[in-house]
Design a protein around this motif. Sequence first.
Motif, PDB file in Angstrom:
ATOM      1  N   LEU A   1       0.901  -1.172   0.017  1.00 17.74           N
ATOM      2  CA  LEU A   1      -0.168  -0.069  -0.037  1.00 17.74           C
ATOM      3  C   LEU A   1       0.855   1.349   0.082  1.00 17.74           C
ATOM      4  N   LYS A   2       1.907   1.329   0.666  1.00 14.74           N
ATOM      5  CA  LYS A   2       2.793   2.414   0.717  1.00 14.74           C
ATOM      6  C   LYS A   2       3.539   2.582  -0.359  1.00 14.74           C
ATOM      7  N   MET A   3       3.959   1.591  -1.247  1.00 16.74           N
ATOM      8  CA  MET A   3       4.775   1.760  -2.471  1.00 16.74           C
ATOM      9  C   MET A   3       3.790   2.494  -3.398  1.00 16.74           C
ATOM     10  N   ILE A   4       2.550   1.696  -3.436  1.00 17.01           N
ATOM     11  CA  ILE A   4       1.449   2.313  -4.352  1.00 17.01           C
ATOM     12  C   ILE A   4       1.336   3.908  -4.053  1.00 17.01           C
ATOM     13  N   GLN A   5       1.032   4.026  -2.828  1.00 11.30           N
ATOM     14  CA  GLN A   5       0.756   5.496  -2.377  1.00 11.30           C
ATOM     15  C   GLN A   5       2.246   6.485  -3.015  1.00 11.30           C
TER      16      GLN A   5
ATOM     17  N   ILE B   1      -2.341   6.896  -7.960  1.00  2.31           N
ATOM     18  CA  ILE B   1      -3.778   6.357  -7.688  1.00  2.31           C
ATOM     19  C   ILE B   1      -3.951   6.147  -6.138  1.00  2.31           C
ATOM     20  N   ASP B   2      -5.014   6.285  -5.628  1.00  2.10           N
ATOM     21  CA  ASP B   2      -5.454   6.105  -4.249  1.00  2.10           C
ATOM     22  C   ASP B   2      -5.431   4.862  -3.355  1.00  2.10           C
ATOM     23  N   VAL B   3      -4.983   4.997  -2.248  1.00  3.00           N
ATOM     24  CA  VAL B   3      -4.954   3.517  -1.550  1.00  3.00           C
ATOM     25  C   VAL B   3      -5.499   4.124  -0.003  1.00  3.00           C
ATOM     26  N   PRO B   4      -6.011   3.032   0.694  1.00  4.19           N
ATOM     27  CA  PRO B   4      -6.275   3.620   2.426  1.00  4.19           C
ATOM     28  C   PRO B   4      -5.245   3.829   2.707  1.00  4.19           C
TER      29      PRO B   4
ATOM     30  N   ILE C   1      -7.089  -1.803  -3.145  1.00  5.06           N
ATOM     31  CA  ILE C   1      -7.168  -2.468  -1.911  1.00  5.06           C
ATOM     32  C   ILE C   1      -6.089  -3.910  -2.257  1.00  5.06           C
ATOM     33  N   ASP C   2      -5.826  -4.379  -0.791  1.00  6.48           N
ATOM     34  CA  ASP C   2      -5.382  -5.977  -0.942  1.00  6.48           C
ATOM     35  C   ASP C   2      -4.088  -6.117  -1.876  1.00  6.48           C
TER      36      ASP C   2
END
Length: 287
Positions: free
Chosen positions: A62-66, A71-74, A211-212
């Motif tokens: 999630l942090k790598m995507i962020q 694109i958004d992630v929680p 997510i996930d």
Amino acid sequence: MIPIIEKGLQQISPGEKIVKIHSVSGGDINQAFYVKTNEQEYFVKLNRQMCLGFFQFEERGLKMIQATNTIDVPNVIGCLEVDGIPMLWLEWIEGKRTHKTDELLGERLAAMHLAEAKGYGFEGESYIGRLPQQNRLMEDWVDYYRDVRLGGQWKRGKASGAIGQAREKRLVKLMERLDEWIPRNPKSCLLHGDLWGGNWMVGPGGVPYLIDPAVLFGDHEMELAFTELFGGFSRNFYEAYQSVFPLSPEYEERKELYQLYYLLVHLNLFGESYGPSVDRILRKYVG
């Protein structure tokens, strides 16, 4: 379960008090809860059968995507273990789809795939579903996809009996010829890695959230191939994606080779109902 969650809350935000809690759908792997406190709302996942590294891998993804700012992630609030039970605390996301949601998902996923990345694979502990996935970073995509992804599922399936002699013979033959269809040095992209229709959601303003994740660095066509395997993505999504990052003319020719990995995963996780799909692809490419 509530006392465990209360203990976890005091570790991540001492002094907050739970005012509402109920279970929610969290897939077939984890227990999941909506938690409202006197200050904010959380989505909490926990799993008695998995180790803390299972959620640490998700947190890292999630942090790598962020970090790509595409694109958004929680937001990750906390990843911890309470009384031997690992849990992941995320911000609560909720919203309604708009006419722009699918288009935004396509454009922003493509932008994530265009972000700078190097090498193929992943360094460190990782999972696909609940299966541990051995990993390493490599300089050749064919070598990585063959030896780590397909090879890892082959070994697991052979050990369990899911891959018998005839299936194994075809799979080995295909792996030996993989470079006839798969490029050795495509653009390296950060991939979500497990992007089926249930692993994205709609947030405020109709904005899509991933997510996930089960992240890796690889060919963006692997990601798109999996989105097609089980459906759930609209024509608007694909058109928007290709307006930003077009697929190669050879994509259709190799799409099922990328889907093969995910079918082997499902074969190893859920059994022989996925066997005929695996066999069909093997026969298509190697007879």
